[in-house]
Design a protein around this motif. Structure first.
Motif, PDB file in Angstrom:
ATOM      1  N   TYR A 269       0.829  -1.214   0.000  1.00  0.00           N
ATOM      2  CA  TYR A 269       0.000   0.000   0.000  1.00  0.00           C
ATOM      3  C   TYR A 269       0.858   1.258   0.000  1.00  0.00           C
ATOM      4  O   TYR A 269       0.458   2.285  -0.568  1.00  0.00           O
ATOM      5  CB  TYR A 269      -0.974  -0.029   1.178  1.00  0.00           C
ATOM      6  N   LYS A 270       2.041   1.190   0.595  1.00  0.00           N
ATOM      7  CA  LYS A 270       2.978   2.314   0.460  1.00  0.00           C
ATOM      8  C   LYS A 270       3.391   2.464  -1.008  1.00  0.00           C
ATOM      9  O   LYS A 270       3.482   3.582  -1.528  1.00  0.00           O
ATOM     10  CB  LYS A 270       4.207   2.077   1.334  1.00  0.00           C
ATOM     11  N   ALA A 271       3.614   1.324  -1.666  1.00  0.00           N
ATOM     12  CA  ALA A 271       3.957   1.358  -3.091  1.00  0.00           C
ATOM     13  C   ALA A 271       2.797   1.901  -3.913  1.00  0.00           C
ATOM     14  O   ALA A 271       3.004   2.609  -4.914  1.00  0.00           O
ATOM     15  CB  ALA A 271       4.341  -0.042  -3.565  1.00  0.00           C
ATOM     16  N   LEU A 272       1.569   1.598  -3.508  1.00  0.00           N
ATOM     17  CA  LEU A 272       0.393   2.125  -4.213  1.00  0.00           C
ATOM     18  C   LEU A 272       0.387   3.652  -4.178  1.00  0.00           C
ATOM     19  O   LEU A 272       0.123   4.300  -5.197  1.00  0.00           O
ATOM     20  CB  LEU A 272      -0.884   1.574  -3.571  1.00  0.00           C
ATOM     21  N   VAL A 273       0.671   4.224  -3.026  1.00  0.00           N
ATOM     22  CA  VAL A 273       0.729   5.684  -2.903  1.00  0.00           C
ATOM     23  C   VAL A 273       1.819   6.241  -3.814  1.00  0.00           C
ATOM     24  O   VAL A 273       1.604   7.223  -4.544  1.00  0.00           O
ATOM     25  CB  VAL A 273       0.974   6.094  -1.436  1.00  0.00           C
ATOM     26  N   ASP A 274       2.988   5.610  -3.801  1.00  0.00           N
ATOM     27  CA  ASP A 274       4.086   6.065  -4.656  1.00  0.00           C
ATOM     28  C   ASP A 274       3.693   5.999  -6.132  1.00  0.00           C
ATOM     29  O   ASP A 274       3.949   6.940  -6.899  1.00  0.00           O
ATOM     30  CB  ASP A 274       5.334   5.207  -4.419  1.00  0.00           C
ATOM     31  N   GLU A 275       3.076   4.892  -6.529  1.00  0.00           N
ATOM     32  CA  GLU A 275       2.694   4.721  -7.930  1.00  0.00           C
ATOM     33  C   GLU A 275       1.639   5.746  -8.345  1.00  0.00           C
ATOM     34  O   GLU A 275       1.665   6.261  -9.474  1.00  0.00           O
ATOM     35  CB  GLU A 275       2.178   3.300  -8.175  1.00  0.00           C
ATOM     36  N   ALA A 276       0.703   6.052  -7.455  1.00  0.00           N
ATOM     37  CA  ALA A 276      -0.326   7.045  -7.774  1.00  0.00           C
ATOM     38  C   ALA A 276       0.297   8.429  -7.970  1.00  0.00           C
ATOM     39  O   ALA A 276      -0.047   9.154  -8.913  1.00  0.00           O
ATOM     40  CB  ALA A 276      -1.381   7.084  -6.679  1.00  0.00           C
ATOM     41  N   PHE A 277       1.220   8.808  -7.086  1.00  0.00           N
ATOM     42  CA  PHE A 277       1.883  10.109  -7.205  1.00  0.00           C
ATOM     43  C   PHE A 277       2.696  10.188  -8.494  1.00  0.00           C
ATOM     44  O   PHE A 277       2.698  11.222  -9.181  1.00  0.00           O
ATOM     45  CB  PHE A 277       2.785  10.352  -5.996  1.00  0.00           C
ATOM     46  N   ILE A 278       3.381   9.095  -8.840  1.00  0.00           N
ATOM     47  CA  ILE A 278       4.170   9.075 -10.072  1.00  0.00           C
ATOM     48  C   ILE A 278       3.245   9.165 -11.286  1.00  0.00           C
ATOM     49  O   ILE A 278       3.512   9.906 -12.245  1.00  0.00           O
ATOM     50  CB  ILE A 278       5.024   7.793 -10.147  1.00  0.00           C
ATOM     51  N   ASN A 279       2.150   8.426 -11.246  1.00  0.00           N
ATOM     52  CA  ASN A 279       1.245   8.357 -12.389  1.00  0.00           C
ATOM     53  C   ASN A 279       0.641   9.718 -12.723  1.00  0.00           C
ATOM     54  O   ASN A 279       0.581  10.111 -13.887  1.00  0.00           O
ATOM     55  CB  ASN A 279       0.128   7.345 -12.107  1.00  0.00           C
ATOM     56  N   TYR A 280       0.189  10.422 -11.684  1.00  0.00           N
ATOM     57  CA  TYR A 280      -0.522  11.679 -11.921  1.00  0.00           C
ATOM     58  C   TYR A 280       0.393  12.904 -11.901  1.00  0.00           C
ATOM     59  O   TYR A 280       0.013  13.968 -12.402  1.00  0.00           O
ATOM     60  CB  TYR A 280      -1.649  11.828 -10.903  1.00  0.00           C
ATOM     61  N   GLY A 281       1.568  12.764 -11.319  1.00  0.00           N
ATOM     62  CA  GLY A 281       2.535  13.854 -11.390  1.00  0.00           C
ATOM     63  C   GLY A 281       2.240  15.033 -10.487  1.00  0.00           C
ATOM     64  O   GLY A 281       3.001  16.003 -10.464  1.00  0.00           O
ATOM     65  N   ALA A 282       1.139  15.000  -9.762  1.00  0.00           N
ATOM     66  CA  ALA A 282       0.759  16.064  -8.828  1.00  0.00           C
ATOM     67  C   ALA A 282      -0.278  15.466  -7.892  1.00  0.00           C
ATOM     68  O   ALA A 282      -0.774  14.355  -8.125  1.00  0.00           O
ATOM     69  CB  ALA A 282       0.176  17.270  -9.575  1.00  0.00           C
ATOM     70  N   HIS A 283      -0.613  16.184  -6.821  1.00  0.00           N
ATOM     71  CA  HIS A 283      -1.692  15.712  -5.962  1.00  0.00           C
ATOM     72  C   HIS A 283      -2.500  16.902  -5.479  1.00  0.00           C
ATOM     73  O   HIS A 283      -2.025  18.034  -5.478  1.00  0.00           O
ATOM     74  CB  HIS A 283      -1.164  14.873  -4.794  1.00  0.00           C
ATOM     75  N   SER A 381       1.789  -1.758  -8.067  1.00  0.00           N
ATOM     76  CA  SER A 381       2.199  -1.668  -6.668  1.00  0.00           C
ATOM     77  C   SER A 381       2.317  -3.017  -5.983  1.00  0.00           C
ATOM     78  O   SER A 381       2.989  -3.141  -4.960  1.00  0.00           O
ATOM     79  CB  SER A 381       1.182  -0.824  -5.893  1.00  0.00           C
ATOM     80  N   GLY A 382       1.660  -4.039  -6.516  1.00  0.00           N
ATOM     81  CA  GLY A 382       1.641  -5.338  -5.859  1.00  0.00           C
ATOM     82  C   GLY A 382       0.487  -5.514  -4.895  1.00  0.00           C
ATOM     83  O   GLY A 382       0.407  -6.538  -4.214  1.00  0.00           O
ATOM     84  N   VAL A 383      -0.417  -4.540  -4.821  1.00  0.00           N
ATOM     85  CA  VAL A 383      -1.632  -4.741  -4.024  1.00  0.00           C
ATOM     86  C   VAL A 383      -2.416  -5.922  -4.592  1.00  0.00           C
ATOM     87  O   VAL A 383      -3.053  -6.672  -3.852  1.00  0.00           O
ATOM     88  CB  VAL A 383      -2.485  -3.458  -4.005  1.00  0.00           C
ATOM     89  N   GLN A 384      -2.378  -6.089  -5.897  1.00  0.00           N
ATOM     90  CA  GLN A 384      -2.870  -7.291  -6.558  1.00  0.00           C
ATOM     91  C   GLN A 384      -1.787  -7.808  -7.490  1.00  0.00           C
ATOM     92  O   GLN A 384      -0.970  -7.030  -8.006  1.00  0.00           O
ATOM     93  CB  GLN A 384      -4.130  -7.002  -7.371  1.00  0.00           C
ATOM     94  N   SER A 385      -1.794  -9.106  -7.711  1.00  0.00           N
ATOM     95  CA  SER A 385      -0.824  -9.676  -8.643  1.00  0.00           C
ATOM     96  C   SER A 385      -1.204  -9.327 -10.072  1.00  0.00           C
ATOM     97  O   SER A 385      -2.366  -9.066 -10.386  1.00  0.00           O
ATOM     98  CB  SER A 385      -0.765 -11.198  -8.478  1.00  0.00           C
ATOM     99  N   LYS A 386      -0.218  -9.345 -10.931  1.00  0.00           N
ATOM    100  CA  LYS A 386      -0.457  -9.111 -12.354  1.00  0.00           C
ATOM    101  C   LYS A 386      -1.421 -10.161 -12.901  1.00  0.00           C
ATOM    102  O   LYS A 386      -2.286  -9.852 -13.734  1.00  0.00           O
ATOM    103  CB  LYS A 386       0.869  -9.157 -13.107  1.00  0.00           C
ATOM    104  N   GLU A 387      -1.325 -11.398 -12.409  1.00  0.00           N
ATOM    105  CA  GLU A 387      -2.180 -12.477 -12.888  1.00  0.00           C
ATOM    106  C   GLU A 387      -3.649 -12.202 -12.564  1.00  0.00           C
ATOM    107  O   GLU A 387      -4.540 -12.447 -13.381  1.00  0.00           O
ATOM    108  CB  GLU A 387      -1.744 -13.813 -12.279  1.00  0.00           C
TER     109      GLU A 387
END
Length: 658
Positions: A269-283, A381-387
């Protein structure tokens, strides 16, 4: 002799009477047509509730809620509303059109014991006869404040509505238990909220300025739109996890052991936050609270807010990590909404108050693209697997291979479904369609991503659209509305293409092919296997004994053998097997879920139909289904070697992540 004479007279009388009626009836009919007919005129509808204007409301409303009665699930409310000098008719409204619901979702039916007072005296009131979510309160001369007292009776069982209170937790939503004055933008109305909770409970909300004295919590004075957008989760089993970047995961659980989350799972979930910030470029928030209930007792929810979200998952979703991999998409979806849906919102979905109806046409951006991003961010982020994520995309695509309603109804027309159907069950959802702007929307946005990747040689993707469209005005947590043309312009900024025609064809035109182009451009194809993919396997497992044969026979069946869904035009449909019927026998044996699947498999090598004994009401009949295709479940299978476009889309963006 007398009896015979009397009988003859009676026969003659009846003959004459019949003849007379035969002559008279046409005349009577003609006479009825010429009779005068009253023709009333419509009584004009009164419009006694004023439209909202962008001016401040006088004073600050204090809202005091006693939420400690978890036995009766009754929220007791005292609200003090200042009134301007000279006010005679104070109009107070319960929110009806709540952001994120996409339909009128107010719970006026849960408000009881409503009374109004001024200077300790009971006031008279009446409900508006047209806008029944509004109360007209008669205000005596010289009144400075009106006190409203009422109770919100939260449902005690799901048949009464969504359960918001259990003995161990509650979900307080301010729109259900606060009245606001008519005639003002809700951002111009100030509230000061205070809530008494059960003893010892942890409390979480995105509201600022939390102070606690005993069991009573108070927050800062706040604009009403922010209050409504900042719900509360509270519970006896409570734990907060810091995810970095001023984002927290605030969890309440049915059992304390469900809070024992492994560090590596919190790290996802920490990775999810990081990925969201990277994806949108702002918050567009100063802090964000992911409110999560791990419960099968509290009513399920996934609802977006600007600085928080309401989420629920199965009690062991964070501790039995692998088993519940398929079911953890709600948080990625809802946190992504802070950008897509809250900060940027269709202009017709933004309203100045909770009285004005919303127009849902562009939900294929608000929800469809957000469904796309929720899955992408979960995989990255790994919150869910790619599969699991590939399995969910496969399920979307597989569903559309047999959805007859796509021939007559466009994706955009399904955006009106929350209002038309209000999420009621449908006898034949595949002919009617449901809210397909979520799932078909996601698949269309996969195609848009792959068009951009293909056209730019892999240098750009929909990530770049996210930054251009959602990542503007860093730090601004207001709202920036958009229209169709704004979406087209932003896409063309990323990669020039005939995006207007693309979007109109995919979303506004019925009769489109199954939306597989994005998957195929991304190096995969839809295939069918006899075993469910990881996402489908988990979803079917939640039915606890049910059988999913939608892709084969065309039915869903619960653990008791009752048909829960029937696919329009499927073998089961053509044989007359419909929703509500109960299968009591299969090929001469009593119903069993495993035997049902075995019968479908055995029919592959047989020329005999599958024979079912079916009960519907008090009627029992034998139905023969001539199907020989075996069990079928959708999968995505790779068609190219190496890293394909869909692989690149789902790959992490965090430096050093694998």
């Amino acid at each position: 002799m007398n009896k015979l004479r009397n009988a003859a007279r009676l026969a003659l009388t009846l003959t004459l009477t019949a003849s007379t009626l035969a002559v008279a009836l046409p005349a009577m009919a003609q006479s009825a047509q010429s009779l005068p007919r009253s023709a009333p005129q419509a009584v004009p509808l009164p419009h006694s509730v004023p439209d909202a204007v962008d001016t401040p409301y006088v004073g600050t409303i204090t809202l005091d809620i006693d939420a400690s009665d978890t036995v009766r699930a009754a929220y007791r409310v005292t609200e003090t509303i200042p009134v301007a000098a000279g006010t005679k008719d104070l109009i107070l409204q319960l929110p009806q059109w709540i952001p994120g619901h996409h339909s009128p979702g107010g719970t006026m039916d849960q408000l009881v014991g409503v009374q109004f007072f001024a200077n300790g005296k009971l006031l008279t009131w009446h409900r508006d006869p047209v806008e029944v979510f509004a109360f007209h309160v008669d205000v005596p001369e010289g009144t400075q404040a009106v006190v409203a007292k009422f109770i919100n009776t939260s449902p005690l069982q799901s048949s009464e509505g969504r359960v918001t209170v259990t003995p161990d937790m509650l979900n307080l939503q301010w729109d259900r238990m606060s009245l606001y004055p008519a005639g003002h933008y809700v951002r111009q109305i100030k509230f000061k909220p205070t809530v008494k909770f059960p003893t010892g409970w942890g409390v979480a909300s995105a509201l600022d300025g939390k102070t606690q004295t005993g069991d009573t919590v108070t927050w800062n004075e706040v604009e009403y739109d922010t209050l409504v957008d900042s719900p509360v989760f509270a519970g006896v089993n409570f734990k907060r996890f810091d995810l970095g970047k001023d984002v927290s995961l605030d969890v309440v659980a049915d059992r304390p052991e469900n809070l024992n989350v492994k560090p590596e799972n919190v790290a996802a979930y920490k990775a999810l936050v990081d990925e969201a910030f990277i994806n949108y470029g702002a918050h567009h928030f100063d802090h964000y609270d992911i409110l999560l209930a791990l419960s099968d007792k509290l009513g399920g929810i996934g609802l977006e807010h600007h600085r928080s979200s309401e989420n629920s998952m199965q009690p062991k979703a964070l501790t039995d990590w692998k088993e519940f991999d398929w079911a953890r998409n709600v948080i990625p979806h809802e946190i992504s909404h802070s950008w897509d849906g809250k900060f940027r919102r269709s202009a017709k979905l933004w309203t100045p108050d909770y009285r004005q109806p919303m127009q849902d046409n562009l939900l294929w951006v608000y929800e469809g693209q957000n469904q796309f991003w929720g899955l992408v961010l979960a995989a990255r982020s790994g919150v869910q697997s790619k599969e699991s994520v590939l399995g969910e995309f496969a399920a979307y695509a597989g569903n559309f291979t047999y959805e007859a309603g796509r021939e007559w109804r466009s994706v955009e027309d399904t955006t009106h479904d929350p209002i038309i159907a209000n999420r009621r069950p449908k006898p034949f959802a595949t002919m009617d369609r449901n809210e397909d702007y979520y799932t078909e929307g996601a698949l269309v946005w996969v195609e848009a991503d792959q068009i951009i990747r293909e056209g730019t040689g892999g240098k750009k993707g929909l990530d770049d659209f996210a930054k251009v469209f959602f990542g503007i005005k860093n730090g601004d947590w207001g709202e920036v509305p958009y229209e169709f043309e704004d979406v087209v312009t932003a896409l063309n900024t990323v990669y020039p293409h005939d995006w207007a025609s693309f979007l109109k064809t995919r979303f506004q035109t019925p009769g489109q092919p199954v939306p597989l182009t994005g998957i195929e451009k991304g190096g995969y194809k839809l295939v069918w296997k006899e075993e469910p993919n990881p996402y489908e396997k988990g979803r079917i497992g939640m039915s606890k004994g049910g059988v999913s044969l939608s892709y084969s026979l065309g039915v869903g069946i619960d653990k008791e053998g009752k048909v829960t869904s029937t696919v329009w035009g499927s073998p089961a449909f053509n044989a007359g097997l419909v929703t509500g019927a109960k299968i009591v026998g299969i090929n001469g044996r009593s119903y069993d879920a495993d035997d049902m699947k075995a019968a479908v498999t055995a029919a592959k090598t047989s020329n005999q139909p599958i024979s079912l004994v079916v009960q519907r009401g008090d009627r029992v009949q034998t139905i023969a289904i001539d199907y020989h295709g075996g069990l079928r479940y959708p999968w995505l299978e790779k068609t190219v070697k190496g890293e394909a476009g869909l692989d690149l889309l789902l790959a992490p963006r965090r430096p050093g992540a694998k």
